[in-house]
Write an enzyme that holds these catalytic residues in place. Structure first.
Site, PDB file in Angstrom:
ATOM      1  N   SER A  96       0.867  -1.189   0.000  1.00 39.52           N
ATOM      2  CA  SER A  96       0.000   0.000   0.000  1.00 39.52           C
ATOM      3  C   SER A  96       0.896   1.229   0.000  1.00 39.52           C
ATOM      4  O   SER A  96       1.547   1.531   1.005  1.00 39.52           O
ATOM      5  CB  SER A  96      -0.909   0.004   1.230  1.00 39.52           C
ATOM      6  OG  SER A  96      -1.812  -1.069   1.189  1.00 39.52           O
ATOM      7  N   LYS A 171      -7.332   1.880  -2.493  1.00 37.71           N
ATOM      8  CA  LYS A 171      -6.858   1.397  -1.195  1.00 37.71           C
ATOM      9  C   LYS A 171      -6.824   2.533  -0.169  1.00 37.71           C
ATOM     10  O   LYS A 171      -7.159   2.338   1.001  1.00 37.71           O
ATOM     11  CB  LYS A 171      -5.470   0.770  -1.327  1.00 37.71           C
ATOM     12  CG  LYS A 171      -4.877   0.278  -0.003  1.00 37.71           C
ATOM     13  CD  LYS A 171      -5.751  -0.769   0.685  1.00 37.71           C
ATOM     14  CE  LYS A 171      -5.260  -1.131   2.075  1.00 37.71           C
ATOM     15  NZ  LYS A 171      -4.006  -1.891   2.081  1.00 37.71           N
TER      16      LYS A 171
END
Length: 294
Positions: A96, A171
């Protein structure tokens, strides 16, 4: 047999690698510490001595490391992925990171002759163990099609959400929603406990109504048990919320709840609680109410 190299065998990376082995892939892993490599070997995978060693024969390369600089360090340089992977290999970044960094690195990968998708995951440690992760994928339709069979071995919900960087944008939105939900759950549990309510029963009935959520299902009992062993560390969520607030500012979007929770998470990390699960927001919420749960 498709050969997969996975770089980063942490809380999420190791069970993901293990599930790839179970799915029949030839998996080679590399990690900065040796113990996770040994565990992967015990599960039927192979260990590598370096990034270059891991990726040299791989058809697919997965990176699962903490932050943007970590991904850049893994893929760039003479010892990195781009300099050592074989032509035509597909790079899947399950980390991420910042959307702009994901887009730039994908462009570098394609220019070097590789396929590339940014495919951050959601579901925490249990989702990784159960191969039930939700995976949001950015990249070209062709690269997504190549990555999808591999992603199906580690996730349950795999969705192509747009071009390079789009996966990381989605995300970031995910982490915003999760953080605000955890804080709301923490406040609710503190509220219930203050009134002496049967909290097990309360969470059961709340979970069956509109207040129900995966956050409540996965984090409610951890709060009741005062168990903050990390499934997803506060330090990582702090990084993700920094991405959210910075990206929102760059496009003129206001995220007032996200910004408030970002400050609470940052406070916990600053005082040394970054290694706790993100349900550790419950600790600070109690303290702000004058209660000690230690």
């Amino acid at each position: 047999m498709t050969s997969i190299a996975i770089i980063g065998l942490g809380i999420m990376g190791l069970p993901m690698a293990t599930n790839l082995v179970k799915a029949g892939y030839d998996v080679t892993g590399f990690n900065r510490s040796q113990e996770p490599i040994d565990k992967l070997v015990e599960a039927g995978g192979k260990g590598a001595t370096s990034i270059a060693d891991a990726v040299k024969d791989a058809d697919v390369i997965i990176t699962m490391v903490p932050d943007s600089p970590d991904v850049e360090g893994v893929v760039r340089g003479e010892d990195g992925v781009f300099a050592n992977a074989k032509a035509g290999a597909l790079w899947i970044d399950n980390s991420s990171i910042r959307p702009d960094v994901a887009k730039t690195l994908a462009e570098e990968a394609v220019a070097a002759g590789f396929g590339a998708v940014d495919a951050p995951v959601s579901g925490g440690e249990q989702g990784a163990i159960d191969a039930a992760l939700s995976i949001m994928v950015g990249g070209s339709p062709e690269h997504f099609a190549a990555a999808e069979p591999v992603l199906n071995a580690i996730g349950k919900t795999i969705v192509h959400v747009g071009p390079a960087g789009a996966g990381q944008t989605v995300k970031a939105a995910n982490q915003l929603i999760v953080a605000v939900n955890i804080q709301a759950l923490a406040e609710a549990v503190v509220f219930l406990e203050a009134f002496g309510v049967d909290t097990d029963a309360a969470l059961k009935v709340l979970g069956g109504g509109l207040a129900g959520s995966k956050v409540l299902d996965q984090k409610g009992q951890k709060m009741l048990d005062r168990n903050f062993d990390p499934g997803f560390r506060l330090a990582l969520h702090n990084k993700d919320l920094g991405i959210v607030t910075s990206a929102a500012r760059s496009v003129g979007v206001t995220v007032p709840l996200g910004a408030a929770v970002a400050q609470l998470v940052n406070a916990l990390v600053a005082r040394g609680d970054g290694g706790l699960d993100h349900s550790g927001l419950f600790k600070l919420t109690n303290e702000l109410s004058g209660k000690d749960i230690s």
